[in-house]
Design an enzyme around this catalytic site. Structure first.
Site, PDB file in Angstrom:
ATOM      1  N   SER A 152       0.846  -1.189   0.000  1.00 47.13           N
ATOM      2  CA  SER A 152       0.000   0.000   0.000  1.00 47.13           C
ATOM      3  C   SER A 152       0.890   1.250   0.000  1.00 47.13           C
ATOM      4  O   SER A 152       1.744   1.396  -0.867  1.00 47.13           O
ATOM      5  CB  SER A 152      -0.983  -0.034   1.175  1.00 47.13           C
ATOM      6  N   ASP A 161      -9.019  -4.703  -6.132  1.00 39.92           N
ATOM      7  CA  ASP A 161      -8.382  -3.519  -5.549  1.00 39.92           C
ATOM      8  C   ASP A 161      -8.491  -2.344  -6.522  1.00 39.92           C
ATOM      9  O   ASP A 161      -8.207  -2.488  -7.721  1.00 39.92           O
ATOM     10  CB  ASP A 161      -6.907  -3.832  -5.268  1.00 39.92           C
ATOM     11  N   HIS A 199      -7.996  -4.946  -1.682  1.00 38.61           N
ATOM     12  CA  HIS A 199      -6.770  -4.292  -1.235  1.00 38.61           C
ATOM     13  C   HIS A 199      -6.322  -4.844   0.126  1.00 38.61           C
ATOM     14  O   HIS A 199      -7.134  -5.029   1.026  1.00 38.61           O
ATOM     15  CB  HIS A 199      -7.032  -2.781  -1.121  1.00 38.61           C
TER      16      HIS A 199
END
Length: 263
Positions: free
Chosen positions: A110, A205, A237
């Protein structure tokens, strides 16, 4: 009870759910991402981890309390501190004795994937001899841009919410084409200072197509290294934090372990 002197609750200035809320009095309520994994030793795999307290830490300051690029600068300072052990004379004996500085890997997911990319792009400056980053793993990396890529959503509300989160984390930004969030602006991926990259994306995602775009542009850039991309089907995600024992996570870990061991 007399509440005439009590202060009213502060109003929410920015609601960036499900990540955080910023209140008008400056307080930040972080809704997720507060868990910390302690150091451990796994005798079956002979893997030992340790927390080290120094002047800086890879447990970097986080936005919005500390705006971007604070996290990048903290991570760079920590990377240089680790590199200072490459001659075996660093301040932390554990690193001096157990680390192979000719085979360093950087992993980030991320926002951490964003930071990992920028650290490797920055490596030629101020780094010590004997410290060799051979590969990076970028998982569900937080990249974005003003214009959609691939099959990325074109929904105006969704894109506005992502930009809102970015501006909350980096108030001084020029927008979603800021090089800090859009790696295709201001520099060439050909300058990435490692020889192997593994990119992980997840089918559900929002950042999926950015990962694919990064992988494709890296190969086209003239970089000269080896890149691979792994897509986890049906997953959102950072699913590996939400369901750490599921089959998709096991498969992902095997891919990452193989990447580390093949070099």
């Amino acid at each position: 009870m007399d509440s005439s002197n009590s202060k009213p609750a502060a109003e929410v200035a920015q609601d960036v759910s499900p990540m955080f809320k910023i209140y008008e009095d400056g307080r930040v309520e972080r809704l997720i991402g507060n868990e910390i994994v302690p150091p451990s030793f796994d005798p079956k795999k002979s893997v030992d981890s340790k927390d080290v307290v120094i002047a800086v830490s890879v447990d970097h300051r986080r936005a919005p309390e500390n705006p971007v690029p604070c996290a990048h600068e903290d991570s760079w300072a920590a990377l240089k501190w680790v590199a200072s052990h490459a001659d075996g004379q660093g301040p932390e004996d554990w690193l001096n004795h157990y680390t192979d500085f000719e085979r360093v890997f950087i992993y980030g997911d991320s926002a951490g994937g964003n930071i990992a990319h920028h650290m490797v792009m920055r490596l030629p400056r101020e780094i010590l001899d004997g410290f060799n980053v051979v590969g990076i793993v970028l998982a569900h990396t937080y990249f974005w841009g003003k214009e959609p890529v691939g099959d990325e959503t074109t929904d105006a509300e969704t894109r506005a919410s992502i930009e809102k989160m970015w501006r909350a984390a980096c108030p001084g930004t020029s927008g979603c084409d800021d090089p800090l969030i859009n790696p295709f602006v201001g520099s060439s991926l050909a300058n990435l200072r490692c020889k192997k990259v593994q990119v992980h994306v997840a089918e559900k995602d929002l950042m999926r197509d950015r990962g694919w775009f990064y992988y494709e542009k890296l190969k086209e850039s003239g970089w000269g290294g080896e890149a691979e991309i792994v897509e986890s089907k049906g997953e959102p995600h950072i699913f590996y934090l939400l369901s750490p024992t599921c089959d998709s996570v096991v498969a992902m870990r095997k891919k990452i372990a193989s990447f580390f061991n093949e070099i």
